[in-house]
Design an enzyme around this catalytic site. Sequence first.
Site, PDB file in Angstrom:
ATOM      1  N   CYS A   2      35.673  50.188  28.133  1.00  0.00           N
ATOM      2  CA  CYS A   2      36.376  51.202  28.895  1.00  0.00           C
ATOM      3  C   CYS A   2      35.398  52.312  29.203  1.00  0.00           C
ATOM      4  CB  CYS A   2      37.521  51.783  28.065  1.00  0.00           C
ATOM      5  SG  CYS A   2      38.626  50.537  27.387  1.00  0.00           S
ATOM      6  N   ARG A  27      33.539  50.181  34.309  1.00  0.00           N
ATOM      7  CA  ARG A  27      33.783  49.728  32.943  1.00  0.00           C
ATOM      8  C   ARG A  27      35.211  49.241  32.724  1.00  0.00           C
ATOM      9  NH1 ARG A  27      29.547  51.706  29.816  1.00  0.00           N
ATOM     10  NH2 ARG A  27      30.701  51.199  27.948  1.00  0.00           N
ATOM     11  N   TRP A  73      39.929  48.876  30.363  1.00  0.00           N
ATOM     12  CA  TRP A  73      39.944  47.429  30.580  1.00  0.00           C
ATOM     13  C   TRP A  73      40.622  46.859  29.346  1.00  0.00           C
ATOM     14  CZ3 TRP A  73      37.940  43.025  28.143  1.00  0.00           C
ATOM     15  CH2 TRP A  73      37.914  41.855  28.921  1.00  0.00           C
ATOM     16  N   ASN A  99      36.783  53.595  23.218  1.00  0.00           N
ATOM     17  CA  ASN A  99      36.195  52.424  23.857  1.00  0.00           C
ATOM     18  C   ASN A  99      35.687  51.537  22.740  1.00  0.00           C
ATOM     19  OD1 ASN A  99      34.702  50.622  25.455  1.00  0.00           O
ATOM     20  ND2 ASN A  99      32.914  51.957  25.476  1.00  0.00           N
ATOM     21  N   GLY A 100      36.158  50.278  22.702  1.00  0.00           N
ATOM     22  CA  GLY A 100      35.713  49.363  21.652  1.00  0.00           C
ATOM     23  C   GLY A 100      36.884  48.575  21.109  1.00  0.00           C
ATOM     24  N   GLU A 485      25.748  30.188  41.255  1.00  0.00           N
ATOM     25  CA  GLU A 485      26.020  31.570  41.644  1.00  0.00           C
ATOM     26  C   GLU A 485      27.027  31.605  42.803  1.00  0.00           C
ATOM     27  OE1 GLU A 485      25.710  34.368  40.453  1.00  0.00           O
ATOM     28  OE2 GLU A 485      25.724  35.800  42.084  1.00  0.00           O
ATOM     29  N   LYS A 489      30.594  33.543  42.474  1.00  0.00           N
ATOM     30  CA  LYS A 489      30.976  34.600  43.424  1.00  0.00           C
ATOM     31  C   LYS A 489      32.349  34.304  44.015  1.00  0.00           C
ATOM     32  CE  LYS A 489      28.844  37.055  42.795  1.00  0.00           C
ATOM     33  NZ  LYS A 489      27.729  37.505  42.020  1.00  0.00           N
ATOM     34  N   GLU A 492      35.241  34.693  41.343  1.00  0.00           N
ATOM     35  CA  GLU A 492      35.590  36.021  40.821  1.00  0.00           C
ATOM     36  C   GLU A 492      36.261  36.910  41.853  1.00  0.00           C
ATOM     37  OE1 GLU A 492      32.452  38.564  39.288  1.00  0.00           O
ATOM     38  OE2 GLU A 492      31.033  37.789  40.730  1.00  0.00           O
ATOM     39  N   HIS A 508      28.154  11.521  38.484  1.00  0.00           N
ATOM     40  CA  HIS A 508      28.505  11.266  37.085  1.00  0.00           C
ATOM     41  C   HIS A 508      29.887  11.826  36.723  1.00  0.00           C
ATOM     42  CE1 HIS A 508      24.544   9.639  36.265  1.00  0.00           C
ATOM     43  NE2 HIS A 508      24.025  10.686  36.899  1.00  0.00           N
ATOM     44  N   LYS A 607      32.995  45.739  35.990  1.00  0.00           N
ATOM     45  CA  LYS A 607      31.603  45.611  36.408  1.00  0.00           C
ATOM     46  C   LYS A 607      30.688  45.409  35.208  1.00  0.00           C
ATOM     47  CE  LYS A 607      28.167  45.893  39.326  1.00  0.00           C
ATOM     48  NZ  LYS A 607      27.902  44.641  40.064  1.00  0.00           N
TER      49      LYS A 607
HETATM   50  C1  AGP Z   1      28.629  39.080  38.619  1.00  0.00           C
HETATM   51  O1  AGP Z   1      29.138  38.923  39.890  1.00  0.00           O
HETATM   52  C2  AGP Z   1      29.601  39.237  37.563  1.00  0.00           C
HETATM   53  N1  AGP Z   1      30.533  40.253  37.816  1.00  0.00           N
HETATM   54  C3  AGP Z   1      29.146  39.125  36.130  1.00  0.00           C
HETATM   55  O2  AGP Z   1      28.967  37.758  35.898  1.00  0.00           O
HETATM   56  C4  AGP Z   1      27.877  39.879  35.664  1.00  0.00           C
HETATM   57  O3  AGP Z   1      26.752  39.358  36.296  1.00  0.00           O
HETATM   58  C5  AGP Z   1      27.758  39.758  34.137  1.00  0.00           C
HETATM   59  O4  AGP Z   1      28.867  40.360  33.545  1.00  0.00           O
HETATM   60  C6  AGP Z   1      26.487  40.358  33.618  1.00  0.00           C
HETATM   61  O5  AGP Z   1      26.404  41.726  33.899  1.00  0.00           O
HETATM   62  P1  AGP Z   1      25.052  42.518  33.723  1.00  0.00           P
HETATM   63  O6  AGP Z   1      24.076  41.949  34.690  1.00  0.00           O
HETATM   64  O7  AGP Z   1      25.411  43.931  34.037  1.00  0.00           O
HETATM   65  O8  AGP Z   1      24.608  42.325  32.320  1.00  0.00           O
END
Ligand code: AGP
Length: 612
Positions: A2, A27, A73, A99-100, A485, A489, A492, A508, A607
């Site tokens: 958070c 966060r 969060w 936070n935690g 990747e 993308k 998410e 496979h 994020k």
């Molecule tokens: C990326 O699009 C994601 N939101 C997520 O996988 C991110 O890359 C991951 O949480 C790692 O974050 P960081 O690079 O800030 O450590």
Amino acid sequence: MCGIMGYIGRKDGYPMVIDGLKKLEYRGYDSAGVAIMNGTLSLYKKQGKVNQLEQYIHNQKTNGNIALGHTRWATHGVPNDSNAHPHTSESGRIVMVHNGIIENYGALKSFLVTKGFTFQSDTDSEVLVQYIEWYQITYKLTLKEAVRRALGDVDGSYAIVVLDSLNPDSVIVAKQDNPLVLGIGVDEIYIASDASPISTYTQEVIYLQDGDCAQLFDDGTYTIFDLENNTVEPSITTVKCSNDNYSLEEYDSYMLKEIFQQPESVKACISPRIDLDNYEIVIPEIDNHKRIFANANKITIIGCGTSWHAGLIGEYLIESLADTCVEVEYASEFRYRSPIIRENDIVIAISQSGETADTLAALKLANEKGAFTYSLVNTEGSTIARHSDAVSYLSVGIEIGVASTKAFTAQVSLLTMIALKIARIKGTMETKEYKSIVSQLSELPTLIKKTLETNSMMHEVASCHYEKDHAMFLGRGANFPVALEGALKLKEISYIHAEGYPAAEMKHGPIALIDEKMPVFVVATNTSALSKMISNVQEIKSRKGQVIVLKEEGQDFPEEIADHIISIPQTHEVLSPILSSIPLQLYSYHAAKMRGCNVDQPRNLAKSVTVE
Ligand code: AGP
């Protein structure tokens, strides 16, 4: 996981706190709240984002010289008003943001229930504030003593700010395994989860260490102590005033803005590190530790999500160019086995935020095991940067969209330069080949700009497939992580189920999923694997899959076997993953928009993932 923002001083704290919470929304953004002290305590909290809280508070009383804010969060308890922070104690006297995770909250709660405490939320955090009050009442303690004693019984992680509304001349803060920064102003103190929201007001900060507590007074004085009540000497750091640009400019989302920023962001990452006159890669963090990089037995790369994907591409690059053994590990798994780290090993931690809890924990373990730790992070002064032996910054500016885009292309660009640098030190490359890659590397910003011209094409492809609930991404060699990747993308931000596979693995198992409803993205920009990729596409077409091929201009590809062909600029094969990832970013963006999704703040995500 958070964001915390607080103020104690002479001014009204609310405007600074609400502004800070907006900067900390990376966060978490499922609920938010503030507590303001002005003779009496005013408490506002709401499910939803910080701007919803701001609207809710509009026209309410917000003046007061102590303000504690939180953006959440959810870990324990669904996102709703009552689970939002700040939480208050049974009497309403003590208020706290946290936070935690309080891991032994169950036992503490059962104990408190036997003492007659009742609970308004499902959170572990409320248990802690109640427990602090139990200590305060039972032993007639000051808030400082009650917090200190209560924390002695806690298992878990925390960054907390606690206020006793009956003694509102100070607040108590404490930190264990979650970041907390104090900003030391004139007659005032700011408190935040990172330095960015503070640096607008003061550049003098204290990064609290694990086990630190502090009492912050409303005249701007403070004392730092540990859980045994020993005095801790403050270590003040000067940070730069943040010049992060939060404006959307002409874009409808930060994600799209950040995708289109990539020519400049990659340039900002690579230009200062290329000396084209001498064809040298300039990375002082490696130059200063040449012997370590020349003699490394093994490099282990750790990261999560997109950063882990960048690490996988780094593995291809470092092994092929610098002839050094590389392993790539999910940071979240690294510490839960017995990773073999020996003398002369290097551990590279990759993290955009520099705050990811799993990556930080893995990095700390690597430090304990004696590895040379080197981090590639974007956020200056972040916790991962501060815990590494050496750090290289991506320098792409703040990335706000939850989906990482410009950080990814910078991470891969930096890893390419690291591979070239180590290769140069070890003499593992032909000079001609080395110079050719360095020179093409310097062209990347221009090539990225050209690659962005695929935008309208990706919009068109998205309009054909955005309603499909599944997608598959295939690639070979360094384009396999690009496929992973692309799938991440799409998942998410559009909530479409997507899988990334090495193209040859398809037969496979995953090939069983192919039918006319399955869009399959084939990343075929690496010419050395082209003929094999063409065979894989034939196999998909024979099963009626919808094929979208990403190839390089000038590559000979049998157009009749693909439903869409996207051509991107030609470049050296080791650089092509940087370009081929961009149309896939654009596809995810368009598909998500067409499905009505919030591309910047997708559901359930944050994020920066600051819990393990
Ligand atoms: C990326 O699009 C994601 N939101 C997520 O996988 C991110 O890359 C991951 O949480 C790692 O974050 P960081 O690079 O800030 O450590």
